[in-house]
Design a protein around this motif. Structure first.
Motif, short mmCIF file in Angstrom:
data_model
loop_
_atom_site.label_atom_id
_atom_site.label_comp_id
_atom_site.label_asym_id
_atom_site.label_seq_id
_atom_site.Cartn_x
_atom_site.Cartn_y
_atom_site.Cartn_z
N LEU A 67 0.91 -1.30 -0.01
CA LEU A 67 0.01 0.07 0.09
C LEU A 67 0.87 1.24 0.02
N ILE A 68 0.75 2.08 -1.10
CA ILE A 68 1.49 3.30 -0.86
C ILE A 68 0.75 4.50 -0.70
N GLN A 69 0.70 5.34 0.10
CA GLN A 69 0.12 6.37 0.38
C GLN A 69 0.60 7.71 -0.26
N CYS A 70 -0.08 8.39 -0.93
CA CYS A 70 0.22 9.55 -1.65
C CYS A 70 0.18 10.70 -0.53
N LEU A 71 1.14 11.73 -0.29
CA LEU A 71 0.90 12.77 0.50
C LEU A 71 0.96 14.08 -0.37
N PRO A 72 0.13 14.85 -0.25
CA PRO A 72 -0.90 15.04 0.53
C PRO A 72 -2.09 13.78 -0.21
N PRO A 73 -3.12 13.53 0.62
CA PRO A 73 -3.92 12.49 0.07
C PRO A 73 -4.88 12.89 -0.73
N ALA A 74 -4.41 13.54 -1.95
CA ALA A 74 -5.42 13.97 -3.05
C ALA A 74 -5.93 12.68 -3.86
N ALA A 75 -7.02 12.78 -4.59
CA ALA A 75 -7.32 11.79 -5.37
C ALA A 75 -6.32 11.12 -6.42
N VAL A 76 -5.95 9.85 -6.57
CA VAL A 76 -4.98 9.57 -7.49
C VAL A 76 -5.68 9.89 -9.05
N THR A 77 -5.00 10.52 -10.05
CA THR A 77 -5.57 10.75 -11.13
C THR A 77 -4.99 9.89 -12.25
N ALA A 78 -3.92 9.36 -11.75
CA ALA A 78 -3.42 8.57 -13.05
C ALA A 78 -2.73 7.45 -12.42
N VAL A 79 -2.40 6.18 -12.97
CA VAL A 79 -1.94 5.19 -12.49
C VAL A 79 -1.60 4.22 -13.70
N THR A 80 -0.38 3.47 -13.40
CA THR A 80 -0.10 2.42 -14.46
C THR A 80 1.10 1.51 -13.71
N LEU A 81 1.11 0.17 -14.41
CA LEU A 81 1.71 -0.82 -13.83
C LEU A 81 2.53 -1.36 -14.71
N HIS A 82 3.86 -1.76 -14.28
CA HIS A 82 4.62 -2.54 -15.28
C HIS A 82 5.15 -3.90 -14.48
N ALA A 83 4.45 -4.95 -14.58
CA ALA A 83 4.92 -6.19 -13.79
C ALA A 83 6.01 -6.55 -14.20
N GLU A 84 6.63 -6.56 -15.31
CA GLU A 84 7.79 -7.14 -15.62
C GLU A 84 8.70 -6.48 -14.79
N TRP A 85 8.94 -5.18 -14.69
CA TRP A 85 9.87 -4.30 -13.86
C TRP A 85 9.50 -4.12 -12.54
N GLY A 86 8.29 -4.64 -12.07
CA GLY A 86 7.86 -4.59 -10.56
C GLY A 86 7.73 -3.12 -10.24
N LEU A 87 7.23 -2.21 -11.25
CA LEU A 87 7.16 -0.81 -10.82
C LEU A 87 5.69 -0.41 -10.92
N VAL A 88 5.12 0.47 -10.08
CA VAL A 88 3.98 0.97 -10.33
C VAL A 88 4.30 2.53 -10.21
N ALA A 89 3.59 3.38 -10.96
CA ALA A 89 3.51 4.69 -11.31
C ALA A 89 2.11 5.24 -11.13
N PHE A 90 2.11 6.55 -10.08
CA PHE A 90 0.71 6.82 -9.63
C PHE A 90 1.08 8.49 -9.96
N GLY A 91 0.07 9.12 -10.18
CA GLY A 91 -0.10 10.70 -9.94
C GLY A 91 -1.42 11.28 -9.37
N THR A 92 -1.23 12.47 -8.77
CA THR A 92 -2.23 13.06 -8.03
C THR A 92 -2.23 14.59 -8.60
N SER A 93 -2.97 15.33 -8.23
CA SER A 93 -3.09 16.81 -8.54
C SER A 93 -1.75 17.34 -8.02
#
Lengths: 371, 1062
Positions: B592-618
């Motif tokens: 579980l990754i908590q973005c701070l400040p806890p604004a709504a997540v506006t974009a997310v993407t996953l790359h399972a091969e690299w084991g990476l997750v990217a996420f964006g908020t405002s």
């Protein structure tokens, strides 16, 4: 005016690298020569000029006639070099007292107009208003009337140059109805109109658009059948170089075709501006329009410090690098990135700068950024 | 000097032909539950069910995959529907007193629903009243008698008319007026009072000449139509709600407005009967609400069923929506969460059978359909294979996964089965089985994921026509929410009378809005997924086939990066439950990754091969290595002057309200100042004012909403919102070496490209060595037009989009061309641009907004297969605009190919909810509960193909009677169909299309409207994650101008509306 430049041929003949200069101040002429390859600096030239004319204690402006016969200023090293190198064969220099010069504009056709002294004298009273109008190199095109030759006389195609202008575009549009002549008589059709001008905005300052003008086209695309929102979006999408064709509510100021020899944009806008004393519709026409076209949309690309893959890893502390292990913000070198950020925001604040970027974009060398 | 560049392609006939083979637009099928259902019918012979809606749609369902849809020309409420048993025809009654006969006809082996005839009751009450004839105004009930050849229409006036069904003409001279009935009634019952409207008409199963008539006043009459006399009369005195005639005809059951029902013996005793055999108020003795409908079903065991709706004690449970099922001593009060529309039982209808033997009870509710198995003890609910209540909690986002591998599919299905254990006969017990599904088994499995407000993600089988629920993932269990479920359960158990039983899954009340799911991404090869929510929570999950108990690691990531001067004023973060938690089989959280400040997540993407997750908020975006559970990167995208981003969603509502208030204040002020000016003005001004007033009326009509023309500036509010994130293996450093990259696009037209240093996995090993992933900023692109970046995709050397992670390495997709120069496609709201890589320079572009005046809302790269050639396919860019049009562009040439009108432009939630699939289909919400499926591909079409064995002689005359409109062209719920064929054929404009075209609504009321739309704009922001900032800003802009709006209320309402919605 003395047109017998041929007499000076002997001088040129005997030293090819020398440029003959004929300098005129009032009714007096001075002749001297400069080295074409090494003309020197502007300051030295200025001193030389005031010295040869014996007007050392007067503020003067220096101009020259270029190959097209336009009066162009010499006020820095660059245009001095340009003037010298483009002299063909003779460099004609005109000197004016600064207070007088302020009322005569440089630019295309200005030299020829100067030959009609009456025109200048006529607006003598206005001279005392002492308006401080900058020199041409301070100007950028802000607006112009274009395509006068193809647009119907009742319409006006206005181009607003957003770049290089800090002012807001500054107008509002609304829905309305316009009356068209149709085969079966007059008919009412929905139309889009300019509803409001923001005081001090670009649109108002050009004087070319007015409230209740009907918008017919946006950048060549007819707005008929489009909703207000679509027209709004189209205008905003084209805002960097907005061309609106309007049917002015006030049809008395229309450009009357044939009254001028050519419908070139510069002249027509000038004519509008001068005839109706509209505020500051200045156009610098020696800027090639194609240039504006080509880099209208130059997106800014900032290159990171990526090195070829072969390198084991980028140098430590490089830009925007985050230590993968910790993600402590301190490791993240905020100062450096901040500087890029500042630079980028400065770029944003003046998009004109971005147009001047070299084609390779901005290059970063570690913390420093060179343009 | 001015060159307007029109991108008009020369009409290349070859290309045009190819386009026809590749692209075609169809709205194919509506998934989910019909919005606002109003009527229900069941044909026991064909075993098909019909649902009518308030917008005039008729939907017929049989076995899974058998679906028919029709739409009445007038958008009137369908109040009643009656099947002509076994004929595949249905008679509908609308609330405008018109009757419509629909029939299922077969074209080319496939069945369609078409309107055959319609009948408008002659409503001339004045004339009829004068002539003394009863009027056919206000039909209350319809009964099909004599096996469908005749219909009896009961009216409000108490008369019964008879109608010939095959021709839908009134049978003159057969009308039964209340006077005729009153003649058989004893004088003391008559006592000068009218019988009231006809409340119920029932036919006898075996004797079609007999009709049981129930009048509102309480009188029940068994009328012999052949003999035209009353056979029996029951003198009820309680206001009647409904009547049921038992199949043998011996017993009549009536239900009443006081919450009681009475049983009358029809075969014994004398006529008229004064007293019922039994009269009971099941939920008495305190005052009860009316029993709206009652059914009596007999069983061989002798223990008959009495099923009724309503009748709850008024004071204590008057607000419940209940259906009670009573058999002998067993009473169950089915407690639903939404209003009961109607219900029926599936039972034997063969006249030779002695008993009903009900198998199932189907209850149509406002928001769902519930079917109970009455043959299994305990009457369990039967899961519906279709009509799924998509909106059981409001849908906040959706995603489509195409070509799901069979292995993952089986695992998800099995996880879903473990979640809700089905009875062994589960699949077979669905009682509505009519028709045959002719559609081929779908060639590939498609998953539709919907994220909901309550923190759940639902997995739907979107391969075929019937959208089937597979699995439900709930993320709420990971967090401590304010109100725990246990409390409400305990409350429910407080009383054992009435014996409530919660049924159905529609539960619109969310415990905590922060749980809402904003973005979902699933890797179909590794069964890993990421779910991101409203409070900045990003959850990485993995599918596990066994239950487990484990603690979830929590990591916080500060996206502000010590940016000063910002304080978050929005909601707080959700507090996760610590310690090991039990997780059932299915998707189990890994990190579980908590973005701070806890604004709504506006974009997310996953790359399972690299084991990476990217996420964006405002505020920025982050990159997280979930294998090592360590953050890799955090980047703040806020512009220094952006203050609005820091206020949470709540304060944004406030500012919206504030701006409204301000604008009203301004109006008042301007009115006041206007008056003042009139008084103090000079004569000239007065004259001018008078002139203006004279010109006023016309001027006011045309002085409408203003729109400000101003380019986007860098410090526009919410410019830092991260709109899209993308992983790609491409050339960012130099043209010789490719490597992992991450791309992020923001609301202000900035694109950040990072080169990633992902340590290579040890051969054969799942885990990576203990080396950190590193990210280095490679490129930063600022689009000059500053429009929000909607999507980023990298194209390989052949101009095709890069395959998904693992797709190429597992030989499931053609490996990307790593030789030729890659290019990146950046789609903003205003234009599409392809840039070369690694040197980012513009290659091709298309300026959509500049040309069309519309803005991009959704884009997707899709493969379009040709109908003519088996293995020819093109990758194109599909794009949905804010006007609801779908455009298709070639890639990477960005040439416009085709465009179609798809969604009404006023339908913002429809536009915001649209998802494209990888093969040229798409989904959007036409109502909170329904997805419309559409297809842009000429080959890949998912539409109902089914047949129904109907038995009735088709004569040629009827074919010519058939309505000109094909059902395919009309869409339920008033979404515009394609405006092609029907118009050109019959010349009269389709009313639906007309409605969409003209912007003049009939009624005008601006001020409440604008407030309404303010709130609606706001709620849509909450419910649909993809609403853009522009929508709010547009609104703010227009409300600023509302003073102008208010001056011309009537004219401009429509436009104001259009602008608010945009």
């Amino acid at each position: 005016m003395n047109r017998s430049f041929h007499k000076s041929q002997t001088l040129r003949f005997y030293d090819c690298s020398a440029v003959e200069v004929k300098s005129k101040f009032g009714a007096e002429f001075r002749r001297f020569s400069l080295d074409r390859q090494k003309p020197g600096r502007f300051e030295d030239f200025y001193k030389l000029v005031v010295h040869t004319h014996h007007i050392a204690n007067t503020e003067v402006t220096i101009g020259y006639a270029d190959v097209h016969g336009d009066l162009l200023p010499i006020n820095n090293d660059d245009n001095f070099c340009k003037a010298v190198s483009s002299a063909n064969p003779l460099l004609r220099v005109f000197i004016q007292k600064r207070e007088e010069a302020e009322h005569c504009s440089f630019g295309a056709g200005s030299l020829s107009r100067r030959r009609r002294p009456l025109a200048l004298r006529e607006d003598g009273p206005r001279r005392r208003t002492h308006l401080h109008i900058g020199l041409p190199h301070d100007f950028r095109p802000v607006s112009s009337i274009i395509d006068v030759d193809i647009v119907p006389e009742t319409h006006r195609r206005v181009r607003l140059y957003r770049h290089g202008c800090q002012k807001p575009l500054g107008f509002y549009i609304r829905d309305g109805t316009s009356v068209r002549v149709a085969p079966q008589g007059l008919e009412k059709v929905p139309g889009v109109f300019i509803s409001r001008m923001v005081p001090g905005g670009l649109a108002e300052s050009t004087g070319l658009l007015a409230v209740d003008d009907e918008v017919l086209e946006v950048n060549g695309i007819e707005v008929a059948g489009k909703t207000l929102d679509q027209v709004t979006d189209m205008m905003i999408a084209n805002s960097h170089n907005l061309i609106v064709t309007v049917k002015p509510a006030n049809q008395r100021n229309n450009v009357v075709r044939g009254s001028r020899a050519s419908g070139s944009s510069g002249r027509s806008s000038d004519s509008i501006a001068s005839r109706h004393s509209l505020p500051a519709a200045h156009v610098l026409q020696n800027l090639p329009p194609d240039e504006m076209e080509s880099d209208e949309e130059a997106d800014v690309v900032l290159e990171g410090v990526l090195e070829p893959r072969l390198a084991p890893r980028p140098p430590p502390g490089s830009l925007a690098r985050v230590n993968g292990a910790g993600l402590a913000p301190g490791v993240h070198s905020p100062g450096r990135e901040g500087s890029v950020q500042r630079l980028l925001s400065s770029l944003r604040s003046d998009p004109r700068h971005s147009l001047a970027l070299p084609p390779g974009g901005v290059e970063e060398h570690g913390p420093a950024v060179t343009l | 000097m001015m060159k307007f560049r029109f991108r008009r392609q020369g009409a290349d006939p070859q290309r045009e032909k190819l386009k026809q083979e590749l692209f075609a637009f169809h709205k194919t099928v509506e998934h989910g539950f019909p919005n606002q259902p109003s009527a229900l019918a069941f044909d026991p012979e064909l075993r098909i069910m019909a649902i009518g809606t308030r917008s005039g749609a008729v939907k017929i369902y049989g076995a899974p995959g058998v679906e028919f849809t029709g739409l009445h020309r007038d958008a009137a409420t369908v109040t009643q529907m009656h099947f002509l048993p076994g004929q595949g025809r249905v008679l509908t009654l609308l609330d405008d007193d018109s009757l419509h006969l629909w029939e299922i006809v077969h074209h080319d082996g496939c069945a369609h629903l078409e309107e055959a005839l319609h009948f408008q009751a002659p409503s001339r009450p004045g004339f009829d009243g004068a002539s003394g004839l009863p009027s056919l105004a206000h039909i209350t009930v319809v009964l099909l008698v004599a096996v469908g050849d005749m219909a009896a229409l009961g009216t409000e006036g108490g008369s019964i008319f008879f109608l010939d069904v095959p021709t839908l003409t009134l049978l003159e001279g057969q009308t039964l007026g209340p006077d005729e009935v009153l003649r058989s009634v004893p004088d003391d019952y008559r006592c000068g009072k009218a019988l009231g409207p006809v409340e119920s008409l029932q036919g006898h199963l075996r004797d079609p000449t007999k009709i049981l008539i129930g009048y509102s006043r309480g009188l029940l009459v068994i009328w012999n139509q052949a003999a035209r006399c009353a056979e029996r009369i029951f003198l009820g005195n309680q206001q009647l709600e409904s009547v049921c005639w038992e199949r043998s005809g011996h017993t009549v059951v009536s239900s009443h407005s006081d919450g009681s029902y009475a049983i009358w013996a029809a075969d014994t005793g004398d006529s008229p009967t004064v007293q019922p055999t039994v009269a009971t108020t099941p939920y008495g003795p305190f005052p009860c609400k009316a029993i709206n409908k009652v059914l009596w079903r007999s069983c061989a065991s002798g223990e008959h069923f009495v099923i009724f709706s309503g009748g709850m004690p008024r004071a204590s449970y008057g607000d419940r929506h209940c259906v009670s099922v009573l058999q002998a001593e067993t009473l169950v009060t089915l407690d639903f969460t939404s209003r009961v529309i109607d219900f029926f039982t599936v039972h034997s209808t063969r006249p030779e059978d002695e008993f009903d033997e009900p198998q199932a009870l189907a209850v149509l509710l406002e928001e769902e359909l519930v079917v109970l198995d009455l043959q299994t003890p305990g009457w369990p609910a039967v899961p519906a294979p279709y009509l799924a209540p998509l909106h059981s909690s409001a849908i906040t986002c959706s995603a489509h996964v195409a070509n799901v591998p069979a292995k993952l599919w089986a695992r998800i299905v099995s996880a879903g089965e473990q979640q809700s254990p089905q009875p062994a006969s589960g699949a077979s017990s669905w009682p509505i089985t009519g028709g045959r599904n002719l559609a081929q088994e779908p060639s590939q499995r498609g998953l539709l994921l919907t994220g909901h407000e309550d923190g759940t993600v639902r997995f739907w089988d979107a391969s075929g026509v019937a959208l089937r629920p597979l699995y439900k993932l709930s993320t709420a269990g990971l967090f401590q929410t304010d109100c725990e479920h246990a409390d409400s359960l305990a409350q429910a158990a407080e009383d054992d009378w009435p014996p409530f039983r919660k049924v159905g899954c529609f539960d619109p009340y969310s415990d905590d809005p922060r749980l809402g799911v904003q973005k979902v991404a699933l890797c179909k090869y590794t069964a890993q997924m990421v779910v991101a929510g409203t409070a900045g929570q990003v959850l990485v999950l993995e599918l596990s086939d066994t239950p487990a108990e484990q603690a979830v690691g929590v990591a916080s990531l500060d996206l502000l990066q010590d940016r000063e001067g910002f304080t978050w004023k929005g909601h707080e973060r959700l507090s996760p439950r610590l310690g090991p938690l039990p997780w059932p089989a299915g998707f189990q959280p890994r990190a579980l990754i908590q973005c701070l400040p806890p604004a709504a997540v506006t974009a997310v993407t996953l790359h399972a091969e690299w084991g990476l997750v990217a996420f964006g908020t405002s505020h920025g975006f982050g990159l997280f290595d979930y294998l090592r559970r360590s953050p890799v990167l955090a980047r703040c995208t806020l512009h220094p002057s952006d203050s609005l981003a820091m206020e949470g969603p709540l304060s944004r509502v406030k500012s919206l309200k504030k701006s409204l208030r301000q604008s009203f204040r301004r109006i008042r002020k301007s009115r006041a100042s206007g008056k003042k000016r009139m008084v103090t003005g000079s004569k000239l001004q007065e004259a001018n004012a008078q002139l203006a007033e004279q010109a006023g009326p016309q001027d006011v009509e045309v002085t409408p909403v203003q729109r400000r023309i101003e380019p986007r500036s860098a410090d526009d509010s919410l410019s830092g919102v991260v709109r899209c994130l993308y992983f790609a293996d491409t050339f960012l450093r130099d043209a010789a070496h490719h490597g992992p990259t991450m791309w992020a696009g923001t609301n202000s037209g900035s694109v950040f490209a990072y080169a990633l240093e992902v340590p290579a996995a040890v051969a054969g090993g799942e885990k990576r060595p203990e080396r950190a992933v590193e990210a280095v900023l490679g490129k930063e692109v600022q689009l000059m037009h500053r429009a929000p970046v909607v999507a980023i995709a990298v194209l390989d050397g052949r101009g095709r989009p890069l395959p998904e992670p693992y797709e190429a390495s597992r030989d499931l997709a053609q490996a990307p061309d790593m030789q030729g120069g890659h290019a990146v496609l950046i789609a903003s709201e205003e234009q599409f641009k392809v840039f070369t890589l690694p040197k980012v320079s513009a290659k091709t572009k298309f300026k959509l907004t500049a040309h069309e005046g519309c803005r991009v809302r959704k884009v997707a790269l899709a493969t379009f297969a040709s109908v003519a050639c088996e293995d020819y396919a093109e990758t194109c860019l599909a794009c949905l605009t804010n006007l609801g049009d779908v455009h298709v562009f070639s890639v990477p040439g960005l040439r416009p190919q085709v465009h179609y009108a798809c969604i009404r432009k006023e339908d913002i939630s429809g536009i915001a909810s649209c998802v494209f699939t990888r093969h040229g289909q798409g989904f959007y919400l036409i109502s909170p509960s329904e997805f419309e499926r559409f297809s842009l591909s000429a080959r890949n079409i998912t539409e109902p193909l089914c047949s129904l064995d109907v038995r009735w002689p088709r004569d040629a005359t009827r074919v010519s009677h058939r309505s000109r409109e094909s059902p395919k062209l009309s869409q339920a719920n008033g979404t515009p169909g394609i405006i092609l064929a029907p118009q050109s054929r019959d010349g009269s404009p389709d009313p639906i299309c007309k409605e969409a075209d003209t912007l003049e609504p009939p009624e005008a009321m601006l001020s409440p409207m604008s407030i309404d739309s303010a709130t609606s704009a706001d709620t849509t922001l909450d419910t649909t994650g993809d609403m853009t900032v522009e929508d709010v800003k547009d609104f703010l802009g227009s409300s600023e101008e509302s003073e102008k709006n208010l001056r011309n209320l009537s004219e401009e309402e429509a436009r104001a509306c259009a602008i608010l919605i945009k």
